[in-house]
Design a protein around this motif. Sequence first.
Motif, short mmCIF file in Angstrom:
data_model
loop_
_atom_site.label_atom_id
_atom_site.label_comp_id
_atom_site.label_asym_id
_atom_site.label_seq_id
_atom_site.Cartn_x
_atom_site.Cartn_y
_atom_site.Cartn_z
N ILE A 100 22.77 101.13 89.70
CA ILE A 100 21.67 100.17 89.51
C ILE A 100 20.74 100.19 90.72
N HIS A 101 21.33 100.23 91.90
CA HIS A 101 20.52 100.30 93.13
C HIS A 101 19.66 101.57 93.13
N ALA A 102 20.25 102.70 92.74
CA ALA A 102 19.52 103.97 92.73
C ALA A 102 18.38 103.95 91.71
N LEU A 103 18.62 103.32 90.56
CA LEU A 103 17.59 103.22 89.53
C LEU A 103 16.45 102.30 89.97
N GLN A 104 16.80 101.19 90.57
CA GLN A 104 15.78 100.22 90.99
C GLN A 104 14.93 100.74 92.14
N ASN A 105 15.52 101.62 92.95
CA ASN A 105 14.82 102.11 94.14
C ASN A 105 14.22 103.50 93.96
N GLY A 106 14.25 104.00 92.73
CA GLY A 106 13.62 105.29 92.45
C GLY A 106 14.35 106.49 92.99
N GLN A 107 15.64 106.33 93.34
CA GLN A 107 16.41 107.48 93.80
C GLN A 107 16.63 108.48 92.67
N ILE A 108 16.80 107.98 91.45
CA ILE A 108 16.87 108.84 90.27
C ILE A 108 15.94 108.26 89.22
N ALA A 109 15.61 109.07 88.20
CA ALA A 109 14.59 108.67 87.23
C ALA A 109 15.13 107.87 86.07
N GLY A 110 16.43 108.02 85.75
CA GLY A 110 16.95 107.28 84.60
C GLY A 110 18.41 107.58 84.36
N ALA A 111 18.99 106.82 83.43
CA ALA A 111 20.41 106.99 83.11
C ALA A 111 20.64 106.72 81.62
N GLY A 112 21.49 107.55 81.02
CA GLY A 112 21.95 107.36 79.66
C GLY A 112 23.44 107.08 79.71
N LEU A 113 23.84 105.87 79.36
CA LEU A 113 25.21 105.42 79.54
C LEU A 113 25.84 105.05 78.20
N ASP A 114 26.72 105.90 77.72
CA ASP A 114 27.45 105.56 76.50
C ASP A 114 28.74 104.82 76.84
N THR A 115 29.11 104.86 78.09
CA THR A 115 30.33 104.21 78.54
C THR A 115 30.06 103.59 79.90
N LEU A 116 30.72 102.47 80.16
CA LEU A 116 30.39 101.67 81.33
C LEU A 116 31.64 100.96 81.82
N ALA B 141 22.82 117.97 93.71
CA ALA B 141 21.58 118.21 94.45
C ALA B 141 20.62 119.12 93.69
N LYS B 142 21.15 119.97 92.82
CA LYS B 142 20.31 120.97 92.14
C LYS B 142 19.98 120.62 90.69
N ALA B 143 20.68 119.68 90.10
CA ALA B 143 20.51 119.39 88.67
C ALA B 143 19.39 118.39 88.41
N ASP B 144 18.61 118.67 87.38
CA ASP B 144 17.64 117.69 86.88
C ASP B 144 18.33 116.69 85.95
N ILE B 145 19.39 117.16 85.29
CA ILE B 145 20.18 116.33 84.39
C ILE B 145 21.64 116.53 84.77
N LEU B 146 22.32 115.45 85.15
CA LEU B 146 23.73 115.52 85.53
C LEU B 146 24.53 114.82 84.45
N THR B 147 25.40 115.57 83.74
CA THR B 147 26.15 115.01 82.63
C THR B 147 27.65 115.11 82.89
N SER C 293 15.63 113.12 88.57
CA SER C 293 16.84 113.50 87.84
C SER C 293 17.38 112.37 86.97
N LEU C 294 18.19 112.77 85.98
CA LEU C 294 18.82 111.82 85.06
C LEU C 294 20.33 111.94 85.16
N LEU C 295 21.02 110.81 85.00
CA LEU C 295 22.48 110.79 84.93
C LEU C 295 22.88 110.40 83.52
N ILE C 296 23.77 111.20 82.91
CA ILE C 296 24.27 110.92 81.57
C ILE C 296 25.79 110.78 81.65
N ASN C 297 26.31 109.67 81.15
CA ASN C 297 27.76 109.46 81.15
C ASN C 297 28.26 109.11 79.75
#
Length: 331
Positions: free
Chosen positions: A245-261, A197-203, A228-232
């Motif tokens: 994907i749903h959160a990204l498409q609906n603007g719940q978060i601003a972006g994601a950096g995914l090195d693993t999936l 809830a408090k992070a701009d970047i969650l890694t 906020s951004l999610l980094i995995n």
Amino acid sequence: MKIFIFGIGKKEQPVAEQWAKQTGVQIDFTAQELNAQTISLAKGADGISFQQMAPVYDEKIYQTMAENKTFLLGTRSAGIDGLNKEYLKKYQINACNVPVYSPRAIAEHVLTLTMMLLRQMPRLLQREQQQNFILDGLIGREIHELTVGVVGTGHIGLVTAQLFKALGATIIGYDKYPKNDIEHILTYRDSLEDVAAKADILTLHTPYLPENHHLIDQKILGLMNSDSLLINTARGPLVDTQALIHALQNGQIAGAGLDTLEDEMFYVNKTKSQQVEQNPYIEKLLTLDNVIVSPHIAFYTLQASKILMENSLNSLYALYTEGTADSLIQL
């Protein structure tokens, strides 16, 4: 002693050959992955070292190892979720990993993904292909104004926190087993929910275990703010990809950096023509201009690759000569 190496890369081969020369251990190798078909290549070896995306779950692999009197198995990774402990026990195979190699390699990749997303590079690169250089939608943010939430404060998580701290960010963290005396780097929060809830970047920097499958789910994504951004760079199944994907498409978060999936073995280290089975998420993610997908390469630096190879071989050698090793996986 003889060690057979699976999944060897061009940069790893001279490292392995130099190690063999220094120790007098015989080695052989292949670029192929370890599986039920290729295990026959290791016949006559005392130990096997491997590195790959595909898990080693097939009982035939372990059964063939035992039949060939190959009772040592080493994974060139920190994670051990790709091994089947039941079969290791059943066939009395000792296994080892490389718990620590180069935390900085992963931490720097986290920083790279974050910087690219903060400066709208995925969107910029898509527009560049169309010779579209309009500024609208490309405004960035500066790290020193942001709060970074680090989930898992082991070796990699702590180095990641230090890098962001050096750039002026505020660092908060969550870990089931908090460390002492790191208050100068980060402030622990009582729950993952609080950090999200408090992070701009969650890694993410936690190992994958059954109990943290889809640790980042619809609920956690719903707590994150819209900028906020999610980094995995940890493990794919930590994130519910469909919910992401749903959160990204609906603007719940601003972006994601995914090195693993999730199900990354279907595409990592493969060209499109080699992808026999289709990853259920990759095509959708690649259409989004607020996502970066890298093929599990956060660890992939010259320094880390050298350490992984040498430490894997050293552990197998120790198991063979002394019957134990610091990196022996407890079953």
